[in-house]
Design an enzyme around this catalytic site. Sequence first.
Site, mmCIF file in Angstrom:
data_model
loop_
_atom_site.group_PDB
_atom_site.id
_atom_site.type_symbol
_atom_site.label_atom_id
_atom_site.label_comp_id
_atom_site.label_asym_id
_atom_site.label_seq_id
_atom_site.Cartn_x
_atom_site.Cartn_y
_atom_site.Cartn_z
ATOM 1 N N HIS A 313 0.858 -1.187 0.000
ATOM 2 C CA HIS A 313 0.000 0.000 0.000
ATOM 3 C C HIS A 313 0.891 1.233 0.000
ATOM 4 O O HIS A 313 1.933 1.269 0.629
ATOM 5 C CB HIS A 313 -0.899 0.010 1.248
ATOM 6 C CG HIS A 313 -2.084 0.903 1.123
ATOM 7 N ND1 HIS A 313 -1.998 2.249 1.332
ATOM 8 C CD2 HIS A 313 -3.353 0.647 0.759
ATOM 9 C CE1 HIS A 313 -3.176 2.798 1.125
ATOM 10 N NE2 HIS A 313 -4.029 1.848 0.781
ATOM 11 N N ASP A 370 -7.910 -5.318 0.003
ATOM 12 C CA ASP A 370 -8.368 -6.222 -1.059
ATOM 13 C C ASP A 370 -7.985 -7.671 -0.838
ATOM 14 O O ASP A 370 -8.471 -8.555 -1.554
ATOM 15 C CB ASP A 370 -7.792 -5.747 -2.411
ATOM 16 C CG ASP A 370 -8.374 -4.401 -2.799
ATOM 17 O OD1 ASP A 370 -7.601 -3.447 -2.962
ATOM 18 O OD2 ASP A 370 -9.610 -4.305 -2.895
HETATM 19 C C1 SDX Z 1 -6.224 -0.041 -2.905
HETATM 20 O O1 SDX Z 1 -4.461 4.500 -2.060
HETATM 21 C C2 SDX Z 1 -5.372 3.868 -1.438
HETATM 22 O O2 SDX Z 1 -5.782 4.202 -0.339
HETATM 23 C C3 SDX Z 1 -5.949 2.676 -2.181
HETATM 24 C C4 SDX Z 1 -6.949 1.831 -1.385
HETATM 25 C C5 SDX Z 1 -8.234 2.598 -1.131
HETATM 26 O O3 SDX Z 1 -8.943 2.235 -0.176
HETATM 27 O O4 SDX Z 1 -8.579 3.490 -1.959
HETATM 28 O O5 SDX Z 1 -6.408 1.421 -0.159
HETATM 29 C C6 SDX Z 1 -7.359 0.596 -2.191
HETATM 30 O O6 SDX Z 1 -6.012 0.264 -4.048
HETATM 31 C C7 SDX Z 1 -5.331 -0.998 -2.169
HETATM 32 C C8 SDX Z 1 -4.113 -1.501 -3.017
HETATM 33 C C9 SDX Z 1 -4.605 -2.589 -3.944
HETATM 34 N N1 SDX Z 1 -3.558 -2.945 -4.927
HETATM 35 C C10 SDX Z 1 -2.898 -4.108 -4.821
HETATM 36 O O7 SDX Z 1 -3.072 -4.934 -3.919
HETATM 37 C C11 SDX Z 1 -1.943 -4.378 -5.970
HETATM 38 C C12 SDX Z 1 -0.615 -4.920 -5.419
HETATM 39 N N2 SDX Z 1 0.078 -3.865 -4.730
HETATM 40 C C13 SDX Z 1 1.064 -3.103 -5.435
HETATM 41 O O8 SDX Z 1 0.931 -2.994 -6.807
HETATM 42 C C14 SDX Z 1 1.548 -1.857 -4.695
HETATM 43 O O9 SDX Z 1 1.790 -2.239 -3.407
HETATM 44 C C15 SDX Z 1 0.653 -0.634 -4.684
HETATM 45 C C16 SDX Z 1 0.251 -0.234 -6.065
HETATM 46 C C17 SDX Z 1 -0.571 -0.884 -3.871
HETATM 47 C C18 SDX Z 1 1.454 0.500 -4.042
HETATM 48 O O10 SDX Z 1 2.496 0.775 -4.884
HETATM 49 P P1 SDX Z 1 3.656 1.860 -4.485
HETATM 50 O O11 SDX Z 1 3.322 2.562 -3.225
HETATM 51 O O12 SDX Z 1 3.926 2.683 -5.683
HETATM 52 O O13 SDX Z 1 4.888 0.937 -4.125
HETATM 53 P P2 SDX Z 1 5.894 0.369 -5.176
HETATM 54 O O14 SDX Z 1 5.141 -0.212 -6.340
HETATM 55 O O15 SDX Z 1 6.922 1.411 -5.427
HETATM 56 O O16 SDX Z 1 6.526 -0.860 -4.373
HETATM 57 C C19 SDX Z 1 7.607 -0.673 -3.501
HETATM 58 C C20 SDX Z 1 8.401 -1.980 -3.607
HETATM 59 C C21 SDX Z 1 8.790 -2.338 -5.052
HETATM 60 O O17 SDX Z 1 9.954 -3.151 -4.990
HETATM 61 P P3 SDX Z 1 11.423 -2.467 -5.230
HETATM 62 O O18 SDX Z 1 11.303 -1.576 -6.446
HETATM 63 O O19 SDX Z 1 11.650 -1.667 -3.979
HETATM 64 O O20 SDX Z 1 12.339 -3.630 -5.396
HETATM 65 O O21 SDX Z 1 7.570 -3.071 -3.162
HETATM 66 C C22 SDX Z 1 7.365 -3.974 -4.230
HETATM 67 C C23 SDX Z 1 7.662 -3.217 -5.516
HETATM 68 O O22 SDX Z 1 8.073 -4.115 -6.561
HETATM 69 N N3 SDX Z 1 5.957 -4.383 -4.172
HETATM 70 C C24 SDX Z 1 5.506 -5.618 -4.324
HETATM 71 C C25 SDX Z 1 4.114 -5.548 -4.133
HETATM 72 N N4 SDX Z 1 3.761 -4.283 -3.890
HETATM 73 C C26 SDX Z 1 4.902 -3.565 -3.921
HETATM 74 N N5 SDX Z 1 6.157 -6.790 -4.597
HETATM 75 C C27 SDX Z 1 5.387 -7.895 -4.681
HETATM 76 N N6 SDX Z 1 4.016 -7.902 -4.509
HETATM 77 C C28 SDX Z 1 3.371 -6.750 -4.232
HETATM 78 N N7 SDX Z 1 2.028 -6.756 -4.063
#
Ligand code: SDX
Length: 435
Positions: A313, A370
């Site tokens: 998140h 989720d």
């Molecule tokens: C919602 O914003 C809100 O409040 C949203 C929400 C709401 O109520 O409105 O809470 C609802 O959208 C919840 C999130 C649902 N999405 C997911 O579950 C999809 C999976 N999650 C990711 O795609 C990610 O965690 C996000 C999109 C939710 C957040 O992305 P960020 O903050 O931009 O973080 P990032 O992508 O930069 O990740 C940081 C690191 C990265 O690795 P490095 O580059 O440091 O090596 O964490 C890794 C990412 O690759 N990472 C994951 C991961 N999520 C982040 N690795 C594996 N699996 C994951 N799910």
Amino acid sequence: MTADSPARSDAADLRIGDRQLELPLVHGTEGDDALDISKLRSETGLITLDPGYGNTGAATSAITFLDGENGVLRYRGYPIEQLAERSTFLEVAYLLIWGELPTREQLDGFVTEVTHHTLIREEMRHFFDSFPADAHPMAVLASGVVGMSNFYPDSQNIFDPDAVEITINRLIAKLPTLAAWSFKKAIGQPYVYPRNDLGYSANLLHMMFAVPSERYEVDSRIAEALDLLLILHADHEQNASTSTVRLVGSTHANLYASISAGISALWGPLHGGANEAVINTLERIVADGGDVQRWVDKAKDPNDTFRLAGFGHRVYKNFDPRATIIKAAAERVLAATGADDALFDVAQRLEEVALNDDYFVSRKLYPNVDFYSGLIYRAIGFPKNMFTNCFAIGRLPGWIAQWKEMIESKETKIGRPRQVYIGPATREYTPIEQR
Ligand code: SDX
């Protein structure tokens, strides 16, 4: 201090070469304070750059407070745990939109208004006929909402409080009907009309799962679980879909158009579409023999595009408090419905493995809202492609509250970010013969 006029006091000094600029500090009630950079470009010629807006506040707001480090979520100051335990979705919707918990008279009036606006215009039956049976319900919902505005030309003035109130009530009342009818269209069953003797969540279940040929009794335990999910999804400050609603609303487009844009933004698998993606992942793991570690390793592999949906998140770097409540509700609903809990078992093992893996721990990746919600929707009987429609029905009061706060704010201007241009410098047009 109000949402429009937060406390401003001391300042930060910004030194650029031989120039110095004082940037006032903006203090909230709690949580992030901010640098007011509204004069930055005019005084320094510089802008800021913050892809994904991870460090940028778009607005001051008095609606929802999140503390991502400590897993805190409050609607208008009330902790989500208390609202989940003691409130109802329509009471929470009233709180978010109008700012205070309603009196009995106010709540009864709101419920009566919503109850008597659940029908959509009869002509819209043909709207559904224009879609293929396999149309994604989010595409139908987004177009249905903006299409609905055609029937209410008299109440589109966003600065007329009476027009805004009737539009708010119509949207909250009709979104479940639109969602349920898109499902009935997809499965070729007759549309089921809303019933005024049913509560909000019970009515959605009725319209989704009743058929004209037999009696359908709503299980009150399931209706309560659905109402709880809607409460937990009701608002979440400046997330992607809410920011979309605010941006579209800042152009003075009508509220139907702004909400339709929010629905489209929510559809993405990185946002509200994640609940559908979680079930797809769990089903793949079960089909693959349940080797949870293999899938955790895939999620960690930088060369593999697979990500663990439902984990991580932007704001929560601790447990998402909603996920904790939903996980407990999932156990109750699975027990009540006797639904197959193989996926729930895999989900719990996945959580256990990930939360003990340094890749997830070091990045503070925890289950989000989720991760478990799809298990409840699935146990209730919603098909996967309807999960994000349920998220949208829950998030609607939050979108409306945020839109209303934006429209009523004296500080609001049309949203128009700037950029740092990295394209080619000026060059002459060359005739095609010379290319
Ligand atoms: C919602 O914003 C809100 O409040 C949203 C929400 C709401 O109520 O409105 O809470 C609802 O959208 C919840 C999130 C649902 N999405 C997911 O579950 C999809 C999976 N999650 C990711 O795609 C990610 O965690 C996000 C999109 C939710 C957040 O992305 P960020 O903050 O931009 O973080 P990032 O992508 O930069 O990740 C940081 C690191 C990265 O690795 P490095 O580059 O440091 O090596 O964490 C890794 C990412 O690759 N990472 C994951 C991961 N999520 C982040 N690795 C594996 N699996 C994951 N799910």
